[in-house]
Motif scaffolding. Structure first.
Motif, PDB file in Angstrom:
ATOM      1  N   LEU A  55       3.451   1.996 -10.912  1.00 21.44           N
ATOM      2  CA  LEU A  55       3.853   0.765 -10.226  1.00 21.44           C
ATOM      3  C   LEU A  55       2.737  -0.268 -10.299  1.00 21.44           C
ATOM      4  CD1 LEU A  55       5.787  -0.856  -8.441  1.00 21.44           C
ATOM      5  CD2 LEU A  55       4.770   0.267  -6.439  1.00 21.44           C
ATOM      6  N   VAL A  56       1.491   0.180 -10.079  1.00 18.04           N
ATOM      7  CA  VAL A  56       0.349  -0.738 -10.123  1.00 18.04           C
ATOM      8  C   VAL A  56       0.194  -1.333 -11.521  1.00 18.04           C
ATOM      9  CG1 VAL A  56      -2.148  -0.960  -9.825  1.00 18.04           C
ATOM     10  CG2 VAL A  56      -0.834   0.508  -8.282  1.00 18.04           C
ATOM     11  N   GLU A  57       0.368  -0.528 -12.540  1.00 18.33           N
ATOM     12  CA  GLU A  57       0.206  -1.011 -13.920  1.00 18.33           C
ATOM     13  C   GLU A  57       1.282  -2.022 -14.289  1.00 18.33           C
ATOM     14  OE1 GLU A  57       0.093   2.548 -16.227  1.00 18.33           O
ATOM     15  OE2 GLU A  57      -2.053   2.864 -15.879  1.00 18.33           O
ATOM     16  N   MET A  58       2.417  -1.975 -13.601  1.00 17.01           N
ATOM     17  CA  MET A  58       3.466  -2.965 -13.833  1.00 17.01           C
ATOM     18  C   MET A  58       3.108  -4.311 -13.206  1.00 17.01           C
ATOM     19  SD  MET A  58       6.897  -0.714 -13.117  1.00 17.01           S
ATOM     20  CE  MET A  58       7.866  -2.215 -12.913  1.00 17.01           C
ATOM     21  N   LEU A  59       2.320  -4.285 -12.124  1.00 17.93           N
ATOM     22  CA  LEU A  59       2.100  -5.483 -11.319  1.00 17.93           C
ATOM     23  C   LEU A  59       0.698  -6.075 -11.425  1.00 17.93           C
ATOM     24  CD1 LEU A  59       3.883  -4.173  -8.094  1.00 17.93           C
ATOM     25  CD2 LEU A  59       4.812  -5.782  -9.757  1.00 17.93           C
ATOM     26  N   VAL A  60      -0.274  -5.272 -11.878  1.00 21.07           N
ATOM     27  CA  VAL A  60      -1.671  -5.717 -11.873  1.00 21.07           C
ATOM     28  C   VAL A  60      -2.248  -5.658 -13.281  1.00 21.07           C
ATOM     29  CG1 VAL A  60      -3.980  -5.326 -10.895  1.00 21.07           C
ATOM     30  CG2 VAL A  60      -1.943  -4.862  -9.510  1.00 21.07           C
ATOM     31  N   ASP A  61      -3.006  -6.682 -13.625  1.00 16.78           N
ATOM     32  CA  ASP A  61      -3.673  -6.737 -14.921  1.00 16.78           C
ATOM     33  C   ASP A  61      -4.579  -5.519 -15.103  1.00 16.78           C
ATOM     34  OD1 ASP A  61      -6.220  -7.655 -16.581  1.00 16.78           O
ATOM     35  OD2 ASP A  61      -4.549  -8.943 -17.188  1.00 16.78           O
ATOM     36  N   LYS A  62      -4.535  -4.911 -16.284  1.00 18.24           N
ATOM     37  CA  LYS A  62      -5.298  -3.683 -16.533  1.00 18.24           C
ATOM     38  C   LYS A  62      -6.808  -3.905 -16.388  1.00 18.24           C
ATOM     39  CE  LYS A  62      -2.088  -0.942 -19.279  1.00 18.24           C
ATOM     40  NZ  LYS A  62      -0.882  -1.648 -18.828  1.00 18.24           N
ATOM     41  N   ARG A  63      -7.261  -5.114 -16.711  1.00 18.52           N
ATOM     42  CA  ARG A  63      -8.680  -5.419 -16.548  1.00 18.52           C
ATOM     43  C   ARG A  63      -9.076  -5.323 -15.074  1.00 18.52           C
ATOM     44  NH1 ARG A  63     -12.329  -8.333 -19.735  1.00 18.52           N
ATOM     45  NH2 ARG A  63     -10.636  -8.712 -21.204  1.00 18.52           N
ATOM     46  N   HIS A  64      -8.235  -5.836 -14.183  1.00 19.35           N
ATOM     47  CA  HIS A  64      -8.514  -5.736 -12.749  1.00 19.35           C
ATOM     48  C   HIS A  64      -8.537  -4.274 -12.297  1.00 19.35           C
ATOM     49  CE1 HIS A  64      -8.522  -9.952 -12.087  1.00 19.35           C
ATOM     50  NE2 HIS A  64      -7.219 -10.148 -12.118  1.00 19.35           N
ATOM     51  N   ILE A  65      -7.613  -3.473 -12.821  1.00 15.92           N
ATOM     52  CA  ILE A  65      -7.543  -2.062 -12.430  1.00 15.92           C
ATOM     53  C   ILE A  65      -8.837  -1.339 -12.782  1.00 15.92           C
ATOM     54  CG2 ILE A  65      -6.359   0.143 -12.801  1.00 15.92           C
ATOM     55  CD1 ILE A  65      -3.798  -1.464 -13.346  1.00 15.92           C
ATOM     56  N   ILE A  66      -9.295  -1.526 -14.006  1.00 13.44           N
ATOM     57  CA  ILE A  66     -10.513  -0.841 -14.469  1.00 13.44           C
ATOM     58  C   ILE A  66     -11.733  -1.322 -13.701  1.00 13.44           C
ATOM     59  CG2 ILE A  66     -12.043  -0.519 -16.444  1.00 13.44           C
ATOM     60  CD1 ILE A  66      -9.520  -0.679 -18.205  1.00 13.44           C
ATOM     61  N   PHE A  85       0.828  -1.204   0.000  1.00 18.81           N
ATOM     62  CA  PHE A  85       0.000   0.000   0.000  1.00 18.81           C
ATOM     63  C   PHE A  85       0.868   1.261   0.000  1.00 18.81           C
ATOM     64  CE2 PHE A  85      -2.485   3.327   2.021  1.00 18.81           C
ATOM     65  CZ  PHE A  85      -3.760   3.172   1.494  1.00 18.81           C
ATOM     66  N   LEU A  86       1.848   1.298   0.890  1.00 16.83           N
ATOM     67  CA  LEU A  86       2.691   2.491   1.024  1.00 16.83           C
ATOM     68  C   LEU A  86       3.606   2.687  -0.188  1.00 16.83           C
ATOM     69  CD1 LEU A  86       3.576   2.169   4.811  1.00 16.83           C
ATOM     70  CD2 LEU A  86       1.932   3.743   3.752  1.00 16.83           C
ATOM     71  N   LEU A  87       4.043   1.591  -0.797  1.00 13.02           N
ATOM     72  CA  LEU A  87       4.853   1.706  -2.017  1.00 13.02           C
ATOM     73  C   LEU A  87       4.052   2.344  -3.144  1.00 13.02           C
ATOM     74  CD1 LEU A  87       6.847  -1.659  -2.100  1.00 13.02           C
ATOM     75  CD2 LEU A  87       7.790   0.638  -1.849  1.00 13.02           C
ATOM     76  N   VAL A  88       2.782   1.942  -3.266  1.00 17.12           N
ATOM     77  CA  VAL A  88       1.940   2.517  -4.313  1.00 17.12           C
ATOM     78  C   VAL A  88       1.641   3.983  -4.005  1.00 17.12           C
ATOM     79  CG1 VAL A  88      -0.327   2.418  -5.433  1.00 17.12           C
ATOM     80  CG2 VAL A  88       0.938   0.307  -4.966  1.00 17.12           C
ATOM     81  N   ARG A  89       1.443   4.309  -2.740  1.00 19.97           N
ATOM     82  CA  ARG A  89       1.213   5.714  -2.383  1.00 19.97           C
ATOM     83  C   ARG A  89       2.433   6.573  -2.733  1.00 19.97           C
ATOM     84  NH1 ARG A  89      -3.380   6.769   1.119  1.00 19.97           N
ATOM     85  NH2 ARG A  89      -5.001   5.826  -0.200  1.00 19.97           N
ATOM     86  N   LYS A  90       3.620   5.960  -2.707  1.00 19.15           N
ATOM     87  CA  LYS A  90       4.838   6.703  -3.016  1.00 19.15           C
ATOM     88  C   LYS A  90       5.089   6.791  -4.521  1.00 19.15           C
ATOM     89  CE  LYS A  90       9.825   6.846  -2.092  1.00 19.15           C
ATOM     90  NZ  LYS A  90       9.837   8.273  -1.751  1.00 19.15           N
ATOM     91  N   PHE A  91       4.911   5.652  -5.228  1.00 20.58           N
ATOM     92  CA  PHE A  91       5.279   5.608  -6.645  1.00 20.58           C
ATOM     93  C   PHE A  91       4.084   5.720  -7.600  1.00 20.58           C
ATOM     94  CE2 PHE A  91       8.733   3.349  -4.424  1.00 20.58           C
ATOM     95  CZ  PHE A  91       9.800   4.126  -4.839  1.00 20.58           C
TER      96      PHE A  91
END
Length: 210
Positions: free
Chosen positions: A85-96, A75-81
């Motif tokens: 960072l999320v797009e590198m690690l999580v499928d775009k379908r999940h993000i949307i 959580f804190l890494l994503v708040r920083k970067f």
């Protein structure tokens, strides 16, 4: 200090070995749980082992400590970067899908996402960091959402050590349902949240761009 290779196939030997380590055994177990978040180590299997080794209550407590620490780091890494960072690690379908459902239902949806594996738990940690949710609220959501699931798995792990009972069959049935949900999460998401069909065009557009 380290067990012989010929003993690694014995669950009872490993149980006694880890318990004999005292506090170090607890620390080692928590570290494995933390590492299961970035690495492809099944957390469910670790939870089952935790119940077998430490019992339901201690095993669940240790799993939750590891999960909370690992999830907090994510959580804190994503708040920083941020989103890259999320797009590198999580499928775009999940993000949307996650962003759409969170905007519509808020923290209640996040709680459901942890209780029922319609999204990978690791991905949920990252995705929640992209919302405006407070860190303290995030901690309460992950604790309340994960405890029932891991209590169930740890209870089964303890039963494997003490002896299978009729309640074990019920726990196995529920766990199988959770596994099926995880394997078929895309179909189940559409059944539970029919409005996701509205955002499918956005998903298709991104996939075409890729």
């Amino acid at each position: 200090f380290t067990p012989g290779l010929d003993n690694l196939s014995s669950p009872e030997y490993l149980r006694e070995y880890i318990l004999d380590l005292g506090p170090l055994g607890y620390v080692m177990y928590v570290l494995f749980v933390i590492l299961s978040i970035p690495l492809p180590i099944p957390t469910g299997t670790l939870a089952l082992a935790g119940g077998y080794i430490f019992g339901t209550l201690i095993g669940t407590s240790l799993v939750m400590v590891g999960l909370v620490i690992g999830a907090s780091v994510s959580f804190l890494l994503v708040r920083k970067f941020g989103r890259p960072l999320v797009e590198m690690l999580v499928d775009k379908r999940h993000i949307i899908h996650f962003n759409h459902l969170f905007k519509k239902r808020g923290p209640v949806f996040a709680l459901i996402a942890y209780m029922i594996p319609i999204f990978p738990s690791d991905a949920t940690d990252f995705l929640l960091a992209l919302t405006n949710i407070r860190f303290s609220q995030f901690l309460w959501i992950i604790i309340i959402g994960c405890i029932p699931r891991y209590l169930l798995v740890n209870s089964l792990g303890e039963d494997l050590h003490r002896g299978i009972t009729w309640t074990s069959a019920i726990m196995i049935f529920v766990i199988i349902i959770l596994i099926v949900i995880a394997l078929e999460r895309e179909r189940i998401k559409y059944l539970m949240f029919k409005e996701l069909k509205e955002v499918e065009k956005e998903v298709q557009k991104i996939e075409n761009e890729i």
